[in-house]
Design an enzyme around this catalytic site. Structure first.
Site, PDB file in Angstrom:
ATOM      1  N   TYR A 115      -8.219  14.874  -8.718  1.00 31.94           N
ATOM      2  CA  TYR A 115      -7.345  14.238  -9.703  1.00 31.94           C
ATOM      3  C   TYR A 115      -6.492  15.290 -10.413  1.00 31.94           C
ATOM      4  CZ  TYR A 115      -5.870  10.937 -13.315  1.00 31.94           C
ATOM      5  OH  TYR A 115      -5.117  10.127 -14.151  1.00 31.94           O
ATOM      6  N   ASN A 164       3.470   4.689 -10.618  1.00 27.54           N
ATOM      7  CA  ASN A 164       2.233   4.639 -11.383  1.00 27.54           C
ATOM      8  C   ASN A 164       0.952   4.630 -10.561  1.00 27.54           C
ATOM      9  OD1 ASN A 164       0.416   3.657 -13.729  1.00 27.54           O
ATOM     10  ND2 ASN A 164       0.338   1.934 -12.288  1.00 27.54           N
ATOM     11  N   ASP A 215       0.876  -1.170   0.000  1.00 28.26           N
ATOM     12  CA  ASP A 215       0.000   0.000   0.000  1.00 28.26           C
ATOM     13  C   ASP A 215       0.914   1.220   0.000  1.00 28.26           C
ATOM     14  OD1 ASP A 215      -1.689   2.108   0.497  1.00 28.26           O
ATOM     15  OD2 ASP A 215      -2.607   1.252   2.297  1.00 28.26           O
ATOM     16  N   VAL A 216       1.004   1.901  -1.130  1.00 27.85           N
ATOM     17  CA  VAL A 216       1.984   2.987  -1.243  1.00 27.85           C
ATOM     18  C   VAL A 216       1.608   4.204  -0.416  1.00 27.85           C
ATOM     19  CG1 VAL A 216       2.769   2.234  -3.523  1.00 27.85           C
ATOM     20  CG2 VAL A 216       0.985   3.986  -3.348  1.00 27.85           C
ATOM     21  N   LYS A 247      -2.377  15.581 -10.052  1.00 26.36           N
ATOM     22  CA  LYS A 247      -1.555  15.344 -11.240  1.00 26.36           C
ATOM     23  C   LYS A 247      -0.724  16.580 -11.600  1.00 26.36           C
ATOM     24  CE  LYS A 247      -2.433  11.052 -11.942  1.00 26.36           C
ATOM     25  NZ  LYS A 247      -1.367  10.032 -11.775  1.00 26.36           N
TER      26      LYS A 247
END
Length: 246
Positions: free
Chosen positions: A151, A83, A56-57, A155
């Site tokens: 999002y 990613n 789990d990053v 990003k």
């Protein structure tokens, strides 16, 4: 000796496509993601030398364990494909639950930083030193979609992270680039095929592309020597809305 790569979010979508591409190209590939069964499925598709490390990053300790396992197994790291990420339902920002906001920031931004930080440290101290970090950005790192504040903002932040790593890594032979993807045909883009909100608030079906093209692009970027770098690359379905989202 073949290169060593870590792919986060390797259990599905773009992550799976890139991991499979790396395995088929001969990379020793560490597959990271939350679902062990999906990671094992990716390993079978790639049919190469892989290491499955459920991770789990969003947990910095889990990320440390991922990189420690990589170093223990292979002694170094040549490529991180950073990613893992997620989107949100398209709703006006005042209707977005704050918990959803925190979850997106924690995965798309904090998780990307934790992995980049760990990769930077390993690449800095290994011998021979250096390596490449490729961050998964998005068309939304440049042009927003309606009702996608979390999002879009995360990003845009990934773009800043890419530039910072590219600058700070110079003295350690660590290079960093970003691949900005538009409508790869994955579970995350099902809504593109069914119809998604446009800039004028109409709904339209959008073209998609095979995620294998993303894998090919990553292989090209990492195929360069460390004296050269693709800082930003956009790979997109040719006819999708992008410039002005039209």
């Amino acid at each position: 000796m073949s290169k060593v790569a870590i792919v986060t979010g390797a259990g599905s979508g773009v992550g799976r496509a890139v991991a499979v591409g790396l395995l088929k190209a001969g990379y020793r590939t560490v597959l990271a993601g939350r679902r062990e069964s999906e990671l094992k499925g990716t390993a079978e598709l790639g049919d190469g030398e892989s290491l499955v490390v459920p991770t789990d990053v969003t947990d910095p300790h889990a990320v440390d364990r991922l990189f420690a396992a990589t170093e223990e197994a292979y002694g170094r790291l040549d490529l991180l494909f950073n990613n893992a990420g997620r989107g949100t339902p398209a709703v006006p920002m005042d209707e977005l639950p704050l918990e959803t906001w925190r979850e997106v920031v924690d995965l798309n931004l904090n998780g990307a930083f934790y992995c980049a930080r760990a990769a930077f440290g390993l690449m800095r101290r290994q011998s021979p030193r250096g390596g490449r970090i490729i961050n998964n950005g998005s068309i939304s790192a440049y042009v927003p979609r309606p009702y996608q504040a979390p999002y879009t903002m995360t990003k845009h932040a990934v773009t800043g992270l890419t530039r910072q790593i590219a600058l700070d890594g110079r003295q350690f032979d660590i290079v960093c680039g970003q691949i900005d993807i538009g409508n790869a045909d994955t579970p995350m883009t099902v809504r593109m095929r069914e119809g998604t909100i446009q800039a004028d608030l109409s709904t339209a079906v959008e073209p998609v592309m095979d995620p294998k093209h993303v894998a090919d692009a990553v292989l090209y970027m990492d195929g360069l020597p460390l004296e050269a770098n693709v800082l930003f690359m956009t790979v997109m379905a040719s006819q999708m809305p992008y410039v002005g989202r039209g």
